[in-house]
Design a protein around this motif. Structure first.
Motif, mmCIF file in Angstrom:
data_model
loop_
_atom_site.group_PDB
_atom_site.id
_atom_site.type_symbol
_atom_site.label_atom_id
_atom_site.label_comp_id
_atom_site.label_asym_id
_atom_site.label_seq_id
_atom_site.Cartn_x
_atom_site.Cartn_y
_atom_site.Cartn_z
ATOM 1 N N SER A 34 20.003 -1.890 5.462
ATOM 2 C CA SER A 34 18.938 -1.547 4.495
ATOM 3 C C SER A 34 17.596 -2.010 4.667
ATOM 4 N N PHE A 35 17.257 -2.946 5.615
ATOM 5 C CA PHE A 35 16.002 -3.567 5.732
ATOM 6 C C PHE A 35 15.383 -2.432 6.682
ATOM 7 N N LEU A 36 15.971 -1.780 7.644
ATOM 8 C CA LEU A 36 15.677 -0.750 8.375
ATOM 9 C C LEU A 36 15.132 0.409 7.519
ATOM 10 N N ARG A 37 16.021 0.780 6.704
ATOM 11 C CA ARG A 37 15.859 1.826 5.791
ATOM 12 C C ARG A 37 14.458 1.847 5.260
ATOM 13 N N VAL A 38 14.297 0.578 4.422
ATOM 14 C CA VAL A 38 13.159 0.441 3.809
ATOM 15 C C VAL A 38 11.888 0.404 4.526
ATOM 16 N N THR A 39 12.184 -0.283 5.739
ATOM 17 C CA THR A 39 10.762 -0.332 6.763
ATOM 18 C C THR A 39 10.532 1.222 7.122
ATOM 19 N N CYS A 40 11.479 2.244 7.355
ATOM 20 C CA CYS A 40 10.979 3.550 7.454
ATOM 21 C C CYS A 40 10.420 4.115 6.573
ATOM 22 N N LEU A 41 10.938 3.886 5.052
ATOM 23 C CA LEU A 41 10.340 4.331 3.945
ATOM 24 C C LEU A 41 8.869 3.810 3.910
ATOM 25 N N ARG A 42 8.683 2.571 4.090
ATOM 26 C CA ARG A 42 7.325 2.051 4.119
ATOM 27 C C ARG A 42 6.455 2.605 4.985
ATOM 28 N N TYR A 43 6.753 2.932 6.205
ATOM 29 C CA TYR A 43 6.101 3.493 7.376
ATOM 30 C C TYR A 43 5.675 4.733 6.774
ATOM 31 N N PHE A 44 6.757 5.506 6.380
ATOM 32 C CA PHE A 44 6.418 6.952 6.041
ATOM 33 C C PHE A 44 5.314 7.009 4.588
ATOM 34 N N GLU A 45 5.520 6.113 3.849
ATOM 35 C CA GLU A 45 4.535 5.947 2.711
ATOM 36 C C GLU A 45 3.192 5.630 3.100
ATOM 37 N N LEU A 46 2.865 4.662 4.159
ATOM 38 C CA LEU A 46 1.684 4.434 4.473
ATOM 39 C C LEU A 46 1.201 5.542 5.186
ATOM 40 N N ARG A 47 1.934 6.073 6.218
ATOM 41 C CA ARG A 47 1.167 7.350 6.942
ATOM 42 C C ARG A 47 0.782 8.331 5.930
ATOM 43 N N CYS A 48 1.590 8.799 4.804
ATOM 44 C CA CYS A 48 1.391 9.704 3.881
ATOM 45 C C CYS A 48 0.176 9.301 3.088
ATOM 46 N N ARG A 49 -0.069 8.093 2.805
ATOM 47 C CA ARG A 49 -1.129 7.545 2.155
ATOM 48 C C ARG A 49 -2.302 7.738 2.859
ATOM 49 N N SER A 50 -2.184 7.223 4.276
ATOM 50 C CA SER A 50 -3.319 7.563 5.257
ATOM 51 C C SER A 50 -3.774 9.104 5.162
ATOM 52 N N ILE A 51 -2.757 10.022 5.391
ATOM 53 C CA ILE A 51 -3.084 11.378 5.548
ATOM 54 C C ILE A 51 -3.728 11.851 4.205
ATOM 55 N N ARG A 52 -3.265 11.448 3.164
ATOM 56 C CA ARG A 52 -3.968 11.802 1.782
ATOM 57 C C ARG A 52 -5.454 11.262 1.611
ATOM 58 N N ASP A 53 -5.586 10.120 2.214
ATOM 59 C CA ASP A 53 -7.085 9.552 2.067
ATOM 60 C C ASP A 53 -7.828 10.307 2.953
ATOM 61 N N ALA A 54 -7.422 10.575 4.255
ATOM 62 C CA ALA A 54 -8.173 11.290 5.395
ATOM 63 C C ALA A 54 -8.324 12.596 4.579
ATOM 64 N N GLY A 55 -7.770 13.372 3.997
ATOM 65 C CA GLY A 55 -7.839 14.566 3.580
ATOM 66 C C GLY A 55 -8.861 14.756 2.468
ATOM 67 N N ARG A 56 -8.708 13.644 1.706
ATOM 68 C CA ARG A 56 -9.788 13.471 0.477
ATOM 69 C C ARG A 56 -11.420 13.694 1.157
ATOM 70 N N VAL A 57 -11.408 12.748 2.248
ATOM 71 C CA VAL A 57 -12.646 12.602 3.009
ATOM 72 C C VAL A 57 -13.154 13.900 3.631
ATOM 73 N N LEU A 58 -12.107 14.599 4.252
ATOM 74 C CA LEU A 58 -12.474 15.863 4.920
ATOM 75 C C LEU A 58 -12.812 16.926 3.832
ATOM 76 N N GLU A 59 -12.182 16.857 2.535
ATOM 77 C CA GLU A 59 -12.388 17.994 1.726
ATOM 78 C C GLU A 59 -13.719 17.737 1.176
ATOM 79 N N ARG A 60 -14.504 16.582 1.298
ATOM 80 C CA ARG A 60 -15.656 16.450 0.645
ATOM 81 C C ARG A 60 -16.946 16.767 1.931
ATOM 82 N N SER A 61 -16.406 16.713 3.025
ATOM 83 C CA SER A 61 -17.534 16.677 4.237
ATOM 84 C C SER A 61 -17.087 17.887 5.078
ATOM 85 N N ALA A 62 -15.804 18.531 5.084
ATOM 86 C CA ALA A 62 -15.648 19.789 6.010
ATOM 87 C C ALA A 62 -15.450 20.829 5.474
ATOM 88 N N SER A 63 -15.381 21.976 6.236
ATOM 89 C CA SER A 63 -15.243 23.371 5.722
ATOM 90 C C SER A 63 -13.532 23.507 5.453
#
Length: 128
Positions: free
Chosen positions: A73-102
């Motif tokens: 169960s700890f490993l499953r939660v670790t995977c979900l936390r990893y995925f959650e953090l990666r998705c959050r990073s992608i979302r944040d990067a996308g917001r920056v790019l939307e403001r500054s890139a074509s």
């Protein structure tokens, strides 16, 4: 929303057991294939094997003084936390790019993200 779940490839939720050496003891861990895929991706990013990653996670959680009653169960939660953090990073990067890139640049970055995160891309259906 239900289509996301009902069209999931059954191989992703099939369980598989693997033998892992933790503290010089061989033990068996049973997880769904999707979690094994995510652990493999995490290990690849650290340039170690999946078994080494699992051993490291085990050592870190116990060194921190936390008690884990169910390590799978700890490993499953670790995977979900990893995925959650990666998705959050992608979302944040996308917001920056939307403001500054074509738009074509944002699309290129999305393609690069998919290449870097094949498991996430498969889960989100980005590779369709």
């Amino acid at each position: 929303m239900c289509h996301i779940y009902s069209s999931t490839d059954p191989i992703l939720y099939e369980s598989r057991s693997r033998s892992v050496r933790i503290d010089r003891v061989v033990t068996s861990i049973k997880l769904e294939n999707l979690f094994w895929d995510i652990l493999s991706q995490m290990a690849h990013e650290e340039s170690i094997t999946t078994n080494q990653l699992i051993s490291r996670l085990h050592d870190e959680v116990f060194a921190s003084g936390h008690e884990v009653a169910n390590f799978a169960s700890f490993l499953r939660v670790t995977c979900l936390r990893y995925f959650e953090l990666r998705c959050r990073s992608i979302r944040d990067a996308g917001r920056v790019l939307e403001r500054s890139a074509s738009v074509p640049e944002v699309q290129r970055v999305g393609t690069d993200v998919l290449a870097a995160m094949p498991v996430a891309g498969r889960i989100l259906g980005w590779d369709d």
